[in-house]
Design an enzyme around this catalytic site. Structure first.
Site, PDB file in Angstrom:
ATOM      1  CG  ASP A  84      -2.000   1.048   1.206  1.00 36.97           C
ATOM      2  OD1 ASP A  84      -2.985   0.946   0.457  1.00 36.97           O
ATOM      3  OD2 ASP A  84      -1.824   2.013   1.980  1.00 36.97           O
ATOM      4  CG  HIS A 273      -5.641  -2.880  -0.752  1.00 38.51           C
ATOM      5  ND1 HIS A 273      -4.816  -2.429  -1.757  1.00 38.51           N
ATOM      6  CD2 HIS A 273      -5.324  -2.170   0.358  1.00 38.51           C
ATOM      7  CE1 HIS A 273      -4.038  -1.458  -1.280  1.00 38.51           C
ATOM      8  NE2 HIS A 273      -4.321  -1.285  -0.004  1.00 38.51           N
TER       9      HIS A 273
END
Length: 308
Positions: A84, A273
């Protein structure tokens, strides 16, 4: 910071809104394979420093933190791995402090280079009058108040929502579904640990990373057009929304133009994610394959190991 093992140094850099704990499944696997692992709370999180100024969270500062950590741990070089927001910090460390980075791996967020304009400017053009969370995060204090009102609920929604429930909700969390149960990869104890970290640190520092788009753009001018020369890996979930953020654009192909040695690319089918938490076995295998492959380049053990 979590620090364990003995051998070549690997630094694991977490993203938003997480902590070193997001690497809990990778640390023992890497240590057992003969690596020394450092997983810090990045600036603004957990046990790390939390400067108030927005400018303190620009990419050069965040990258300098990782370069300084490698030096402080007595290693000449390290492999840096980021997820991320941690991925751009890893890429930034490779560009601004190449002498400290033996290799780099990014999870979920590909390296696209500086681009023609600051990212926030591009997002404003793309979304115009529509809601987008990164634009909502720009005004200091607004998102902090929403996220800090009930930290555990905020994190539960962010980690687990796979759909927008109320597209006209006034805030970020108002738009996210609240799950009836936690996903298989996140236990109640895991969520409690993350919530405890943010109860202490708050969200201002983490959100300030989003508020540095123009500053990042200016700082990245110094390395504009410069390829990442170190061996590089990229991992992502096939369901990750980040890869579809710019419609019609193949971000992985764009990354290939910014990296001289992109030697490992893997899309993990069915993963989203929060990749290293969702699919730790696959991520560990991919990272170890990449890391062990570096040995063939020569001098890995000598250069990544502790100098003391």
């Amino acid at each position: 910071m979590a620090l364990a093992g003995d051998g070549p140094l690997v630094v694991l850099i977490h993203g938003f809104p997480e902590s070193w704990y997001s690497w809990r499944h990778q640390i023992p696997a890497l240590v057992n394979a003969g690596y020394r692992v450092a997983a810090p709370d990045v600036r603004g999180y957990g046990g790390s420093d939390k400067p108030h100024a927005i400018a303190a969270y620009a990419i050069k500062d965040m990258s300098a933190d990782i370069g300084g950590l490698i030096e402080a741990l007595g290693a000449e070089q390290a492999v840096v791995v980021g997820h991320d927001w941690g991925a751009p910090i890893a890429y930034g460390t490779a560009l601004f402090h190449p002498e400290r980075v033996r290799a780099v791996a990014g999870l979920s967020v590909p390296h696209l280079g500086r681009g023609p304009v600051p990212i926030v400017e591009l997002l404003r053009k793309m979304f115009k009058d529509r809601f987008f969370y990164q634009l909502y995060f720009q005004e200091p204090g607004v998102a902090e108040a929403e996220l800090e009102a009930d930290v555990r609920r905020s994190l539960r929604k962010i980690y687990t929502s796979i759909r927008v429930e109320n597209p006209t909700g006034p805030g970020f969390l108002d738009r996210l579904a609240d799950p009836e149960r936690l996903p298989f990869w996140l236990t109640a104890a895991d969520l409690d640990y993350f919530a405890g970290q943010f109860q202490d640190s708050g969200f201002r520092g983490p959100l300030n990373r989003y508020r540095n788009s123009e500053r990042d753009f200016a700082q990245l001018a110094a390395v504009d057009g410069k390829l990442i020369e170190q061996p590089t890996a990229f991992l992502a979930g096939s369901l990750d929304h980040v890869l579809r953020m710019i419609p019609g654009v193949d971000m992985i192909e764009l990354m290939r133009k910014q990296v001289a040695d992109l030697r490992h690319v893997q899309l993990i089918e069915g993963a989203g994610h929060w990749l290293q938490q969702e699919r730790p076995v696959d991520v560990n295998a991919a990272l170890l394959s990449f890391l062990n492959g570096l040995a063939g380049d020569g001098h890995q053990r000598a250069r990544l190991g502790r100098s003391s």
